[in-house]
Design an enzyme around this catalytic site. Structure first.
Site, PDB file in Angstrom:
ATOM      1  N   GLU A  94      -0.793  -2.916   5.021  1.00 54.47           N
ATOM      2  CA  GLU A  94      -1.417  -1.600   5.702  1.00 54.47           C
ATOM      3  C   GLU A  94      -2.850  -2.185   6.645  1.00 54.47           C
ATOM      4  O   GLU A  94      -3.305  -2.057   7.574  1.00 54.47           O
ATOM      5  CB  GLU A  94      -1.462  -0.818   5.396  1.00 54.47           C
ATOM      6  CG  GLU A  94      -0.210   0.109   4.758  1.00 54.47           C
ATOM      7  CD  GLU A  94      -0.018   1.346   3.711  1.00 54.47           C
ATOM      8  OE1 GLU A  94      -0.453   1.220   2.680  1.00 54.47           O
ATOM      9  OE2 GLU A  94       0.451   2.075   3.532  1.00 54.47           O
ATOM     10  N   GLU A 131       6.079  -0.461  -1.610  1.00 52.76           N
ATOM     11  CA  GLU A 131       6.061   0.780  -2.954  1.00 52.76           C
ATOM     12  C   GLU A 131       7.400   1.111  -3.535  1.00 52.76           C
ATOM     13  O   GLU A 131       7.126   1.744  -3.897  1.00 52.76           O
ATOM     14  CB  GLU A 131       5.034   1.375  -1.918  1.00 52.76           C
ATOM     15  CG  GLU A 131       3.329   0.909  -1.207  1.00 52.76           C
ATOM     16  CD  GLU A 131       3.462  -0.115  -0.378  1.00 52.76           C
ATOM     17  OE1 GLU A 131       4.536  -0.550   0.306  1.00 52.76           O
ATOM     18  OE2 GLU A 131       2.251  -0.386  -0.064  1.00 52.76           O
TER      19      GLU A 131
END
Ligand code: NAI
Length: 707
Positions: free
Chosen positions: A109, A129
């Site tokens: 990210e 995730e």
């Protein structure tokens, strides 16, 4: 030691290096350090571009997972997290992220918030995730589709698997591959773009296309997630978040992502998956066998018995590059074993798991034999002959004679007493249980059973070997059935009792399947062979207490030759492809046997079916923990998740009981005790913890401190 974040200059290029070994986890301190460095860069007019790189063996391999637990337990306030800090990078001077090792989770990210990305050819990229029951929470679901398109972004966010650098370049996730010195290549790239405004990922909408165009893609992704990641909520949340990128502005998409992220972070599923993540690492810690314990090299092995398990174990060893002597009692058995191995390998080639060349090399490593002649040369022997004490002892007498001093003598027994097996050798310190699960080349669990005299070196070596074989080794103590099968016995028993009380085998299996088990208990029985339990029950019949309920219908099926899949019929009937179908005749027959035996018939809800089966696991697990057969509640959970198809998102049976509340579980078990008698006697540890308002996890952490 290097500073956590280092800022250096190469003429007009600033270099920010992250030094948070071992994996440069993106802890709050790392994020703050980078923010401070970026601020310095912003305030220095001589700097025209910035390179962000990881020190050591990797870029940022993800967030610090411990931080999530601190937030959900209320120890640390959630705060704004990474997003504002990423905006800072995005609005700053042209930034090039240089990636080697892995850019996972928050690491990716961060990289996507920068203007450019360059990488070493071996680098890996991913948003894993979902594997922890979460979704990207720092704009990942909004920036990734803008760089790589919707289909790939959905796949990466919902499935969580990494991709390599070549693919990353092809799909637009990175801008350049750097062969050789990554930093030099990144600085060179930075010089090329220095001073020009860097493209912001948030503005790159050209790969998003319209919501309508994407609709079939999202529905297919949801369908896939519902089947492949059955019961898990995070993959669906990840898809919702990526879909938001196609419907709303970047900022609105980020707000939706935040909301979904927050829901996932605080969910029971995420807590359970994080527990499993740490549990898998925790199992390697054995208080009296510290990390420094000497281990012995395992460069060669023998397997005795080329049946279902022996053949699979030989494959596991060969796959890890260890040459194996595979012995059976006679030529036909050996030929059968080898043919099965070949067939299994061929299937792996067909499915694309292995190449033909890999398989040929592995087959070369497996040498068949009918004698113990060359056993003196090997470092470990794993015995996998029929389950029977007399035969096991006979084999171990031979092994004691044939093997060199110091070689490890392991048994794959699934229930028998390791100490009794060791007693026939002159070296009980070298004897240990290595309990693989079927199919051995697929199942990840290796239950390692220490006998009274097993040496620490032998334990440490087997724990290390489990890693080399790609297994999760869990050390347990010796008792009948060890941890996994001892508990499973109670679970299977309740499943049969339920059938005897009037529910169909299909209803029981469906209830447990819906709970999340990979397979219902009765279908599992058919798969493993109903005769296995039947033989064990016959052997131990003399230990049965009069007046205590015994299941009857399972034995009756075996008396009719219905052993499950292998005979084409058990609780279900099977065609040649082993496809299971409900068998109304069997159901009727079983029902009649139960009525004839005077067992009252009644309606039972799916919830009760789950409670009966799962709490039977929990009650026995509590005894196992109390007796010290398992070191930690988490060890039991890892055994059940990696060897028995218990859903990881429920954290294993002990974690699940903690999450239901031990008081509630205890109360229900007391009701079952009153209703069904002695077999449901609550385990003393469960009663104690329930009364004290504690959990199995707390009990374990107290225990570990006092070891
Ligand atoms: P199996 O019946 O498929 O294979 C046993 C093999 O041992 C046969 O090929 C037989 O010819 C061979 N054998 C018998 N006596 C021998 C001797 N004296 N020397 C060399 N070979 C001999 O049995 P399976 O299922 O592979 O079980 C083996 C062991 O693994 C048992 O202790 C069992 O409890 C355990 N186990 C079985 C599991 C399963 O799902 N089948 C799972 C985990 C453990």
């Amino acid at each position: 030691m290097a500073d956590l974040i280092e800022l250096t200059l190469d003429h007009e290029i600033a270099i920010i290096t992250i030094n948070n070994p071992p994996v440069n986890a993106l802890s709050p301190a790392v994020a703050q350090g980078i923010a401070k460095a970026i601020e310095q860069v912003t305030n220095d007019d001589s700097i025209k571009a910035v390179v962000l790189i990881g020190g050591g063996r990797t870029f940022i391999a993800g967030a610090d997972i411990k931080e999530f637990g601190k937030i959900t337990s209320g120890k640390t306030p959630r705060g704004a997290g990474l997003p504002p800090f990423l905006v800072h990078i995005e609005n700053g001077k042209p930034a090039v992220v240089a990636i080697h090792g892995s850019a996972f989770g928050g690491g990716l990210e961060l990289a996507m918030a920068a203007h450019y990305r360059v990488a070493s050819p071996s680098a890996q990229f991913g948003q894993p995730e979902v594997k922890l029951g979460m979704i990207p929470g720092a704009g990942g679901t909004q920036r990734l589709p803008r760089l790589v398109g919707i289909a790939k972004a959905v796949e990466m966010c919902a499935e969580g698997n990494p991709i390599g650098a070549q693919e990353a370049l092809k799909i637009g996730l990175i801008d350049r591959l750097v062969e050789g010195d990554l930093l030099a290549g990144a600085v060179q790239f930075a010089r090329e773009i220095a001073g020009k405004p860097g493209p912001k990922t948030r503005d790159r909408n050209e790969k998003l296309s319209s919501h309508v165009q994407n609709a079939p893609l999202f529905s297919a992704a949801r369908e896939k997630a519902r089947t492949r990641q059955r019961g898990m909520r995070a993959p669906l949340a990840a898809i919702d978040a990526v879909e938001a990128a196609t419907k709303f502005s970047f900022d609105e998409g980020c707000r939706i992502e935040q909301k979904l992220f927050q829901d996932c972070l605080f969910s029971d599923q995420s807590k359970a998956l994080i527990h499993i993540f740490f549990g898998e690492r925790e199992v390697a810690k054995i208080p009296d066998v510290p990390k420094e314990t000497t281990t012995m090299p395992v460069n060669s092995a023998s397997v005795v018995g080329a049946g279902t398990m022996g053949g699979g174990i030989a494959m596991v060893l060969a796959n890890a590059g260890i040459p194996v002597l595979l012995k059976d009692a006679d030529q036909p058995a050996l030929d059968r074993g080898l043919a099965t191995i070949q067939k299994n390998y061929q299937n792996s080639v067909k499915r694309g798991r292995f190449t033909q060349q890999f398989v040929d090399e592995r087959l070369q490593l497996i040498q068949p034999t009918l004698t113990y002649d060359d056993f003196g040369k090997v470092d470990i022997v794993i015995e996998a002959v029929f389950e029977g004490m007399a035969l096991k002892k006979e084999v171990f007498v031979q092994l004691d004679r044939a093997c060199r001093k110091g070689a490890i003598l392991a048994s794959n027994t699934s229930t028998l007493n390791i100490d009794e097996i060791a007693s026939v050798t002159s070296r009980p310190e070298s004897v240990i249980g290595t309990h693989f699960f079927s199919p051995a080349n697929v199942m990840r669990l290796l239950e390692i059973v220490r006998g009274k005299e097993t040496s620490k070196e032998v334990i440490a070596t087997c724990m290390q070997l489990s890693k080399k074989l790609g297994k999760v080794g869990v050390l347990v103590r010796n008792c009948r059935g060890f941890v996994g099968n001892r508990m499973f016995h109670h679970y299977g028993r309740e499943a049969v009792f339920l059938v005897e009380e009037g529910v169909s085998p299909q209803s029981v299996d469906q209830a447990l399947y819906d709970f999340g088990m990979a397979l219902g208990p009765l279908a599992t029985g058919d798969l493993a062979g109903l005769d296995v339990g039947w033989r064990i029950r016959k052997e131990y019949r003399h230990l049965e207490k009069p007046g205590v309920r015994q299941a009857i219908v399972g034995d009756r099926l075996c008396e009719l030759g219905r052993y499950g899949q292998k005979t084409g019929a058990g609780w279900y009937k099977y065609d040649e492809t082993r496809h299971a179908a409900a068998d109304p005749e069997t159901n009727e027959m079983v029902r009649k046997w139960a009525i004839d035996a005077g067992i009252p018939q009644r309606d039972i809800s799916p919830e009760e079916m789950v409670e009966r089966c799962v709490y039977a696991l929990v009650n026995e697990g509590a005894r196992i923990l109390d007796e010290g057969i398992a070191m930690r509640a988490a060890d039991i959970d890892i055994i059940y998740v990696s060897g028995y198809g218990f859903p990881a998102y429920r954290g294993g049976p002990m974690w699940y009981a903690d999450s239901v509340g031990l008081k509630n579980v205890y109360q229900r078990i007391c009701e079952f005790h009153a209703q069904h008698g002695e077999l449901w006697e609550p385990a003393p540890l469960l009663r104690r913890l329930a009364e004290e308002g504690k959990t199995f996890a707390e009990f374990t952490s107290l225990q570990t401190v006092t070891v």
